[in-house]
Write a protein that holds these residues in place. Structure first.
Motif, PDB file in Angstrom:
ATOM      1  N   ASP A   1      -7.127 -22.166  22.997  1.00 11.97           N
ATOM      2  CA  ASP A   1      -6.719 -21.624  21.823  1.00 11.97           C
ATOM      3  C   ASP A   1      -8.096 -20.901  20.932  1.00 11.97           C
ATOM      4  OD1 ASP A   1      -4.303 -24.053  21.440  1.00 11.97           O
ATOM      5  OD2 ASP A   1      -3.984 -21.813  22.019  1.00 11.97           O
ATOM      6  N   THR A   2      -9.247 -21.316  21.497  1.00 11.61           N
ATOM      7  CA  THR A   2     -10.487 -20.878  20.870  1.00 11.61           C
ATOM      8  C   THR A   2     -10.702 -19.487  20.940  1.00 11.61           C
ATOM      9  OG1 THR A   2     -11.715 -23.004  21.432  1.00 11.61           O
ATOM     10  CG2 THR A   2     -12.917 -20.885  21.041  1.00 11.61           C
ATOM     11  N   ALA A   3     -10.771 -18.915  19.709  1.00 10.23           N
ATOM     12  CA  ALA A   3     -10.913 -17.440  19.462  1.00 10.23           C
ATOM     13  C   ALA A   3     -11.141 -17.020  17.957  1.00 10.23           C
ATOM     14  CB  ALA A   3      -9.596 -16.860  19.980  1.00 10.23           C
ATOM     15  N   VAL A   4     -11.523 -15.984  17.528  1.00  8.23           N
ATOM     16  CA  VAL A   4     -11.492 -15.491  16.205  1.00  8.23           C
ATOM     17  C   VAL A   4      -9.836 -14.956  15.839  1.00  8.23           C
ATOM     18  CG1 VAL A   4     -12.002 -13.951  14.370  1.00  8.23           C
ATOM     19  CG2 VAL A   4     -13.780 -14.887  16.186  1.00  8.23           C
ATOM     20  N   TYR A   5      -9.413 -15.518  15.016  1.00  7.24           N
ATOM     21  CA  TYR A   5      -7.994 -15.070  14.438  1.00  7.24           C
ATOM     22  C   TYR A   5      -7.967 -14.261  13.388  1.00  7.24           C
ATOM     23  CZ  TYR A   5      -6.147 -18.826  17.653  1.00  7.24           C
ATOM     24  OH  TYR A   5      -5.845 -19.556  18.675  1.00  7.24           O
ATOM     25  N   TYR A   6      -7.263 -13.151  13.652  1.00  9.95           N
ATOM     26  CA  TYR A   6      -6.837 -12.061  12.506  1.00  9.95           C
ATOM     27  C   TYR A   6      -5.651 -11.902  12.162  1.00  9.95           C
ATOM     28  CZ  TYR A   6     -11.232 -10.260  14.722  1.00  9.95           C
ATOM     29  OH  TYR A   6     -12.640 -10.391  15.296  1.00  9.95           O
ATOM     30  N   CYS A   7      -5.730 -11.780  10.849  1.00 13.06           N
ATOM     31  CA  CYS A   7      -4.249 -11.652  10.198  1.00 13.06           C
ATOM     32  C   CYS A   7      -3.989  -9.982   9.917  1.00 13.06           C
ATOM     33  CB  CYS A   7      -4.547 -12.031   8.728  1.00 13.06           C
ATOM     34  SG  CYS A   7      -2.966 -11.786   7.607  1.00 13.06           S
ATOM     35  N   ASN A   8      -2.769  -9.632  10.249  1.00 20.13           N
ATOM     36  CA  ASN A   8      -2.229  -8.217  10.163  1.00 20.13           C
ATOM     37  C   ASN A   8      -1.110  -8.129   9.706  1.00 20.13           C
ATOM     38  OD1 ASN A   8      -0.356  -6.335  11.717  1.00 20.13           O
ATOM     39  ND2 ASN A   8      -2.321  -5.406  11.670  1.00 20.13           N
ATOM     40  N   ALA A   9      -0.967  -6.920   8.493  1.00 22.57           N
ATOM     41  CA  ALA A   9       0.268  -6.731   7.919  1.00 22.57           C
ATOM     42  C   ALA A   9       0.182  -5.360   7.395  1.00 22.57           C
ATOM     43  CB  ALA A   9       0.018  -7.752   6.268  1.00 22.57           C
ATOM     44  N   GLU A  10       1.579  -4.934   7.281  1.00 21.27           N
ATOM     45  CA  GLU A  10       1.964  -3.626   7.048  1.00 21.27           C
ATOM     46  C   GLU A  10       2.429  -3.754   5.527  1.00 21.27           C
ATOM     47  OE1 GLU A  10       5.129  -2.073   9.179  1.00 21.27           O
ATOM     48  OE2 GLU A  10       4.994   0.007   8.352  1.00 21.27           O
ATOM     49  N   ILE A  11       1.242  -2.956   4.728  1.00 17.38           N
ATOM     50  CA  ILE A  11       1.257  -3.040   3.297  1.00 17.38           C
ATOM     51  C   ILE A  11       1.751  -1.912   2.631  1.00 17.38           C
ATOM     52  CG2 ILE A  11       0.476  -3.872   1.168  1.00 17.38           C
ATOM     53  CD1 ILE A  11      -1.559  -5.680   2.886  1.00 17.38           C
ATOM     54  N   GLN A  12       2.498  -1.701   1.585  1.00 13.62           N
ATOM     55  CA  GLN A  12       2.868  -0.501   0.726  1.00 13.62           C
ATOM     56  C   GLN A  12       2.139  -0.987  -0.451  1.00 13.62           C
ATOM     57  OE1 GLN A  12       7.155   0.434   0.930  1.00 13.62           O
ATOM     58  NE2 GLN A  12       6.643   2.405   0.652  1.00 13.62           N
ATOM     59  N   TYR A  13       1.115  -0.248  -1.106  1.00 10.22           N
ATOM     60  CA  TYR A  13       0.545  -0.212  -2.430  1.00 10.22           C
ATOM     61  C   TYR A  13       1.336   0.762  -3.171  1.00 10.22           C
ATOM     62  CZ  TYR A  13      -2.867  -3.404  -0.395  1.00 10.22           C
ATOM     63  OH  TYR A  13      -3.481  -4.212   0.169  1.00 10.22           O
ATOM     64  N   TYR A  14       1.143   0.596  -4.516  1.00 10.37           N
ATOM     65  CA  TYR A  14       1.385   1.265  -5.624  1.00 10.37           C
ATOM     66  C   TYR A  14       0.535   1.673  -6.672  1.00 10.37           C
ATOM     67  CZ  TYR A  14       1.996  -2.649  -8.871  1.00 10.37           C
ATOM     68  OH  TYR A  14       1.866  -3.651  -9.631  1.00 10.37           O
ATOM     69  N   THR A  15       0.603   2.764  -7.265  1.00  5.49           N
ATOM     70  CA  THR A  15      -0.367   3.309  -8.120  1.00  5.49           C
ATOM     71  C   THR A  15       0.102   3.559  -9.349  1.00  5.49           C
ATOM     72  OG1 THR A  15      -0.344   5.641  -7.727  1.00  5.49           O
ATOM     73  CG2 THR A  15      -1.847   4.448  -6.363  1.00  5.49           C
ATOM     74  N   ASP A  16      -0.592   4.008 -10.342  1.00  3.98           N
ATOM     75  CA  ASP A  16       0.189   4.246 -11.682  1.00  3.98           C
ATOM     76  C   ASP A  16       1.172   5.386 -11.480  1.00  3.98           C
ATOM     77  OD1 ASP A  16      -2.862   3.884 -13.637  1.00  3.98           O
ATOM     78  OD2 ASP A  16      -1.089   2.608 -12.970  1.00  3.98           O
ATOM     79  N   TYR A  17       1.174   6.164 -10.492  1.00  3.98           N
ATOM     80  CA  TYR A  17       2.002   7.464 -10.343  1.00  3.98           C
ATOM     81  C   TYR A  17       3.044   7.246  -9.246  1.00  3.98           C
ATOM     82  CZ  TYR A  17      -2.251   8.616 -13.068  1.00  3.98           C
ATOM     83  OH  TYR A  17      -2.809   8.795 -14.120  1.00  3.98           O
ATOM     84  N   SER A  18       2.658   6.582  -8.204  1.00  8.68           N
ATOM     85  CA  SER A  18       3.485   6.754  -6.881  1.00  8.68           C
ATOM     86  C   SER A  18       3.411   5.481  -5.992  1.00  8.68           C
ATOM     87  CB  SER A  18       3.189   7.834  -6.247  1.00  8.68           C
ATOM     88  OG  SER A  18       1.920   7.899  -5.510  1.00  8.68           O
ATOM     89  N   ILE A  19       4.343   5.333  -5.205  1.00  9.08           N
ATOM     90  CA  ILE A  19       4.437   4.458  -4.246  1.00  9.08           C
ATOM     91  C   ILE A  19       3.724   4.905  -3.021  1.00  9.08           C
ATOM     92  CG2 ILE A  19       5.772   2.853  -2.817  1.00  9.08           C
ATOM     93  CD1 ILE A  19       7.870   2.835  -4.847  1.00  9.08           C
ATOM     94  N   GLN A  20       2.616   4.408  -2.602  1.00 11.44           N
ATOM     95  CA  GLN A  20       2.017   4.825  -1.309  1.00 11.44           C
ATOM     96  C   GLN A  20       2.533   4.405   0.052  1.00 11.44           C
ATOM     97  OE1 GLN A  20      -0.949   6.613  -2.095  1.00 11.44           O
ATOM     98  NE2 GLN A  20       0.075   6.526  -3.858  1.00 11.44           N
ATOM     99  N   PRO A  21       2.541   5.437   0.928  1.00  8.62           N
ATOM    100  CA  PRO A  21       2.990   5.048   2.239  1.00  8.62           C
ATOM    101  C   PRO A  21       2.325   3.879   3.122  1.00  8.62           C
ATOM    102  CG  PRO A  21       2.353   7.212   2.218  1.00  8.62           C
ATOM    103  CD  PRO A  21       1.840   6.722   1.027  1.00  8.62           C
ATOM    104  N   ALA A  22       3.201   2.947   3.896  1.00 10.70           N
ATOM    105  CA  ALA A  22       2.635   1.618   4.389  1.00 10.70           C
ATOM    106  C   ALA A  22       1.759   2.005   5.404  1.00 10.70           C
ATOM    107  CB  ALA A  22       3.826   1.113   4.866  1.00 10.70           C
ATOM    108  N   HIS A  23       0.571   1.231   5.280  1.00  7.18           N
ATOM    109  CA  HIS A  23      -0.401   1.276   6.295  1.00  7.18           C
ATOM    110  C   HIS A  23      -0.702  -0.091   7.014  1.00  7.18           C
ATOM    111  CE1 HIS A  23      -1.851   5.170   5.557  1.00  7.18           C
ATOM    112  NE2 HIS A  23      -1.465   4.945   4.171  1.00  7.18           N
ATOM    113  N   ASP A  24      -1.297   0.011   8.128  1.00  8.56           N
ATOM    114  CA  ASP A  24      -1.571  -1.455   8.708  1.00  8.56           C
ATOM    115  C   ASP A  24      -3.105  -1.725   8.261  1.00  8.56           C
ATOM    116  OD1 ASP A  24      -1.482  -2.548  12.002  1.00  8.56           O
ATOM    117  OD2 ASP A  24      -0.198  -2.910  10.570  1.00  8.56           O
ATOM    118  N   TYR A  25      -3.123  -3.095   8.091  1.00  8.89           N
ATOM    119  CA  TYR A  25      -4.476  -3.739   7.531  1.00  8.89           C
ATOM    120  C   TYR A  25      -4.656  -4.920   8.036  1.00  8.89           C
ATOM    121  CZ  TYR A  25      -3.918  -0.773   3.429  1.00  8.89           C
ATOM    122  OH  TYR A  25      -3.708   0.312   2.625  1.00  8.89           O
TER     123      TYR A  25
END
Length: 124
Positions: A89-113
């Protein structure tokens, strides 16, 4: 601002346990799938576990019955509870998420982070 920050890695003896956490930050409108991947030296990055927004989880065969993924959408965090750890199990573990952010003007498309990774070492 780093979208995803992992914590909880470290050195543990075989048979031990660790709990990884990954918190998303920013003006988040919605988080879809979240997951954990790992990459061992000389190997390709592989999926460890993933969880949908509805709570459905799937696991790599190598970690089934030992690892548990969960999420807390109230604090935009995903966890990986790792029990009965093995040297492989020894490894570097990475988190991944598909996130939609919002700004003052709109909801942004979802991106992979991706997070920056946290080292897990299982050794006696």
């Amino acid at each position: 601002q780093v979208p995803l920050v992992e914590s909880g890695g470290g050195l543990v003896q075989p048979g031990g346990s660790l709990r990884l956490s990954c918190k998303a930050s920013g003006s988040i409108f919605r988080i879809e799938d979240m997951g954990w991947y790992r990459q061992a030296p000389g190997k390709q990055r592989e999926l460890v576990a993933a969880i949908t927004r509805g709570g459905s989880a799937n696991y790599a065969d190598s970690v089934k019955a030992r690892f548990t993924i969960s999420r807390d959408d109230a604090i935009d965090t995903v966890y990986l509870q790792m029990n009965r750890l093995k040297p492989e199990d020894t490894a570097v573990y990475y988190c991944n998420a598909e996130i939609q952010y919002y700004t003052d003007y709109s909801i942004q498309p979802a991106h992979d982070y991706w997070g920056q990774g946290t080292q897990v070492t299982v050794s006696s």
